[in-house]
Design a protein around this motif. Sequence first.
Motif, mmCIF file in Angstrom:
data_model
loop_
_atom_site.group_PDB
_atom_site.id
_atom_site.type_symbol
_atom_site.label_atom_id
_atom_site.label_comp_id
_atom_site.label_asym_id
_atom_site.label_seq_id
_atom_site.Cartn_x
_atom_site.Cartn_y
_atom_site.Cartn_z
ATOM 1 N N THR A 31 1.650 28.249 -4.737
ATOM 2 C CA THR A 31 1.936 28.071 -5.577
ATOM 3 C C THR A 31 3.154 26.982 -6.069
ATOM 4 O O THR A 31 3.343 26.488 -6.957
ATOM 5 C CB THR A 31 3.779 29.064 -4.994
ATOM 6 N N THR A 32 2.261 25.547 -5.799
ATOM 7 C CA THR A 32 2.547 24.837 -5.895
ATOM 8 C C THR A 32 1.189 22.869 -6.228
ATOM 9 O O THR A 32 0.206 22.981 -5.824
ATOM 10 C CB THR A 32 2.960 23.730 -4.971
ATOM 11 N N PRO A 33 0.697 22.505 -7.431
ATOM 12 C CA PRO A 33 0.284 22.650 -7.499
ATOM 13 C C PRO A 33 -0.050 20.943 -6.362
ATOM 14 O O PRO A 33 1.356 20.498 -6.347
ATOM 15 C CB PRO A 33 -0.040 21.768 -9.330
ATOM 16 N N LYS A 34 -0.415 20.037 -6.665
ATOM 17 C CA LYS A 34 -0.243 18.814 -5.721
ATOM 18 C C LYS A 34 0.686 17.858 -6.492
ATOM 19 O O LYS A 34 1.194 18.145 -8.087
ATOM 20 C CB LYS A 34 -1.892 17.632 -6.279
ATOM 21 N N GLY A 35 1.715 17.602 -6.303
ATOM 22 C CA GLY A 35 2.401 16.572 -7.358
ATOM 23 C C GLY A 35 3.633 16.463 -6.568
ATOM 24 O O GLY A 35 4.303 17.118 -5.128
ATOM 25 N N GLY A 82 0.958 -1.757 0.203
ATOM 26 C CA GLY A 82 0.109 -0.307 0.326
ATOM 27 C C GLY A 82 0.979 1.043 -0.128
ATOM 28 O O GLY A 82 1.556 1.146 1.476
ATOM 29 N N GLY A 83 0.624 2.174 -1.001
ATOM 30 C CA GLY A 83 1.726 3.546 -1.241
ATOM 31 C C GLY A 83 3.141 3.484 -1.694
ATOM 32 O O GLY A 83 3.731 4.322 -1.915
ATOM 33 N N MET A 84 3.544 2.216 -1.903
ATOM 34 C CA MET A 84 4.264 1.797 -2.506
ATOM 35 C C MET A 84 4.909 2.560 -3.230
ATOM 36 O O MET A 84 6.107 3.471 -3.608
ATOM 37 C CB MET A 84 5.467 0.589 -2.488
ATOM 38 N N GLU A 85 4.183 2.947 -4.494
ATOM 39 C CA GLU A 85 3.575 3.725 -5.621
ATOM 40 C C GLU A 85 5.160 4.982 -5.261
ATOM 41 O O GLU A 85 5.180 5.919 -5.767
ATOM 42 C CB GLU A 85 3.146 3.598 -5.977
ATOM 43 N N ASP A 86 4.309 5.191 -4.045
ATOM 44 C CA ASP A 86 5.418 6.376 -3.723
ATOM 45 C C ASP A 86 6.348 6.846 -3.770
ATOM 46 O O ASP A 86 7.680 7.722 -3.935
ATOM 47 C CB ASP A 86 4.810 7.158 -1.914
ATOM 48 N N MET A 87 7.295 5.617 -3.549
ATOM 49 C CA MET A 87 8.528 5.692 -3.513
ATOM 50 C C MET A 87 9.022 6.186 -4.661
ATOM 51 O O MET A 87 10.764 5.346 -4.957
ATOM 52 C CB MET A 87 8.803 3.848 -2.846
ATOM 53 N N ALA A 91 6.855 13.662 12.837
ATOM 54 C CA ALA A 91 7.207 14.689 13.979
ATOM 55 C C ALA A 91 7.005 16.020 12.875
ATOM 56 O O ALA A 91 6.059 16.922 13.471
ATOM 57 C CB ALA A 91 8.525 14.944 13.770
ATOM 58 N N LEU A 92 6.827 16.512 11.833
ATOM 59 C CA LEU A 92 6.959 17.338 11.392
ATOM 60 C C LEU A 92 5.414 17.376 10.475
ATOM 61 O O LEU A 92 5.260 19.198 10.207
ATOM 62 C CB LEU A 92 8.430 18.117 10.809
ATOM 63 N N GLY A 93 5.131 16.793 9.922
ATOM 64 C CA GLY A 93 4.001 16.678 9.071
ATOM 65 C C GLY A 93 4.011 17.244 7.901
ATOM 66 O O GLY A 93 5.557 16.822 7.661
ATOM 67 N N HIS A 94 3.725 18.001 7.081
ATOM 68 C CA HIS A 94 3.930 18.075 6.077
ATOM 69 C C HIS A 94 4.794 19.796 5.286
ATOM 70 O O HIS A 94 4.412 20.162 4.557
ATOM 71 C CB HIS A 94 3.003 17.780 4.370
ATOM 72 N N ASP A 146 16.016 16.868 6.227
ATOM 73 C CA ASP A 146 14.955 15.353 5.904
ATOM 74 C C ASP A 146 13.864 15.955 5.513
ATOM 75 O O ASP A 146 12.602 16.471 5.484
ATOM 76 C CB ASP A 146 14.770 14.445 6.568
ATOM 77 N N ILE A 147 13.664 15.802 4.079
ATOM 78 C CA ILE A 147 11.868 16.561 3.091
ATOM 79 C C ILE A 147 11.556 15.076 2.531
ATOM 80 O O ILE A 147 10.363 15.554 1.961
ATOM 81 C CB ILE A 147 12.913 17.032 1.709
ATOM 82 N N ALA A 148 11.364 14.176 3.513
ATOM 83 C CA ALA A 148 10.486 13.247 3.514
ATOM 84 C C ALA A 148 8.417 13.785 3.027
ATOM 85 O O ALA A 148 8.128 12.937 2.463
ATOM 86 C CB ALA A 148 10.455 11.824 4.080
ATOM 87 N N GLY A 149 8.140 14.948 3.871
ATOM 88 C CA GLY A 149 7.268 15.560 4.479
ATOM 89 C C GLY A 149 6.737 16.028 3.354
ATOM 90 O O GLY A 149 5.686 16.679 3.319
ATOM 91 N N VAL A 150 7.849 16.658 2.239
ATOM 92 C CA VAL A 150 7.740 17.721 1.711
ATOM 93 C C VAL A 150 8.011 18.162 0.202
ATOM 94 O O VAL A 150 7.818 18.849 -0.435
ATOM 95 C CB VAL A 150 8.097 18.494 2.436
ATOM 96 N N ALA A 151 9.026 16.943 -0.045
ATOM 97 C CA ALA A 151 9.083 17.051 -1.415
ATOM 98 C C ALA A 151 7.448 16.386 -2.142
ATOM 99 O O ALA A 151 8.005 16.821 -3.808
ATOM 100 C CB ALA A 151 10.147 15.149 -1.519
ATOM 101 N N TRP A 152 6.522 16.124 -1.519
ATOM 102 C CA TRP A 152 5.499 15.656 -2.577
ATOM 103 C C TRP A 152 4.119 16.158 -1.587
ATOM 104 O O TRP A 152 4.016 16.048 -0.403
ATOM 105 C CB TRP A 152 5.148 13.637 -2.403
ATOM 106 N N SER A 153 3.618 16.694 -2.393
ATOM 107 C CA SER A 153 2.329 17.388 -2.107
ATOM 108 C C SER A 153 0.760 16.571 -2.162
ATOM 109 O O SER A 153 0.574 16.652 -3.187
ATOM 110 C CB SER A 153 1.960 18.895 -1.768
ATOM 111 N N THR A 154 0.097 15.957 -1.575
ATOM 112 C CA THR A 154 -0.932 15.765 -1.891
ATOM 113 C C THR A 154 -2.663 16.568 -2.218
ATOM 114 O O THR A 154 -2.970 16.577 -2.933
ATOM 115 C CB THR A 154 -2.040 13.703 -1.185
ATOM 116 N N LYS A 155 -2.256 17.918 -1.499
ATOM 117 C CA LYS A 155 -3.300 18.465 -1.639
ATOM 118 C C LYS A 155 -2.490 19.654 -2.469
ATOM 119 O O LYS A 155 -3.537 20.161 -3.473
ATOM 120 C CB LYS A 155 -3.277 19.582 -0.158
#
Length: 496
Positions: free
Chosen positions: A473-477, A275-280, A378-381, A460-469
């Motif tokens: 200034t950033t469309p989702k993705g 589940g969600g592995m495609e994010d990788m 810890a920090l969310g997105h 550590d940009i794991a929470g911010v490199a991709w946005s689901t919403k």
Amino acid sequence: MKVAFSAFPKAFTGNVAVLVGADKQLLPSAQAIDRELGGAIKRAIDASRFTGAKGQSLTLLGQADIARLTLLGIGKSRELDARAAEALGGLVAGEANAAGQKAVTVVVDPLKGNALDPGQVAARIALGAQLRNYRFDKYKTKEKPEQKPTLERFTLVVAAPGEARRVHEKLEPAIDAVFFTRDLVSEPANVLFPVEFARRARELAKLGVKVEILGEAQMKKLGMNVLLAVGQGSVRDSQLLVMSWMKGPKTQKPVALIGKGVCFDTGGISIKPAGGMEDMKWDMGGAGAVTGAMRLIAARKARVNVVGVCALVENMPDGNAQRPGDVVKSLSGQTVEVINTDAEGRLILCDAMWYTQDRFKPQAMVELSTLTGAIIVALGHERAGLFSNDTALSNKLRAAGTAVGEKLWRMPLGPKYDKLIDSDIADMKNVGGGRDGGSITAAQFLQRFVQEGVAWAHIDIAGVAWSTKGNETTPKGATAFGVRLLDEWVAENFER
Ligand code: BES
Ligand code: MN
Ligand code: ZN
């Protein structure tokens, strides 16, 4: 989307947006339009919840020659800074596309007490709109025209359009670099594997960047065994991408940017759940940001010495993959017990960092990686995690992040955390302490590969490199988080 700056016209027509300050304060253009329309703006405001607070908007339809009149709340007019102006532009572009508009005009009146002049505000509004107007649609073959974004022309009306244009020209290279990175990060892993990533980075040579690519044989010869061990389960060759831009003073020690480029992270033998592995596919967001930042620094012809080094691998399970428990000798000479093959980012980075320090003797080294799920806990997105051995460096990075809307939060390091990754049979293990403090133990691992006297930061940009919403200034993705941050940090602190 084409951007244009023009002087005040005799009358406004089409789709027009005007700024409104806190407490329903109409600026001169809005006042003039309001008079022209017999008080329609004031009546609309009074019939709504719109007060001019930051982020609010209200649209009036079919007012004389104005098809859509959008009021944009800016809050206190002295508080509209560059970043807020970008957000405003993004908001307008987003709403214009949603409403199916082809062209929109934003009127930028002088703002009382504001440190920015109207030209700067206008240029930032345009930048925000352009950053918002990105789309990764190359694999959509069946879209109807009405499903596509409509906005083609974005016009800023401002008293001194020439000045606004000049400011905007300086900002424009950032758009290209951010889009370049978003493209890299958005690509699926069957298209963008290490060799393909490196091939796309070669394009930077056109801008004057020296691009070198080390293959597996060269890395083997050097002794980058820990990096190679991560890639050994993949049929795709691992690569080390080395970009240098040495256009600063001869005596200036370079700044080093390091990126994690795991083009796909299955977890390896310590395999991830389905589940969600495609994010990788976006586990190369750090490398994407570093490559984009190098592109931007070169496009600006910055007088500075910067090197960008990206470790590019694919982490796969396979008969030849590394096993939990394997012990591998790193380029630094230190040995690593691989307890969990899914903690692969720190493994590839440790060899890339050592290589960079040995070869380039950087004064500072900043590394970006989608390193841990724990940083999202810890920090969310909203913010990326910042770890550093140097408070001055931390503060400068945080300031750069705030300026461009890529915010950082400093996290702790310390000997008690460091001890958690001691191994019984090797110098260290790649995980320790269970899940507790997972982002910190990861950073401690990296710190063991920082050489004496080097100011180092890990982001550590794991929470911010991709946005689901998405945001203003950033469309989702893919966000390209880090491109503007690194560029801003370099520009503010190292350029001569
Ligand atoms: N690439 C992941 C981290 C990640 C998770 C990035 C979610 C973006 C979104 C990293 O390689 C990883 O798998 N980390 C493990 C470490 C653990 C095995 C100690 C994690 O966070 O679970
Ligand atoms: Mn992993
Ligand atoms: Zn990973």
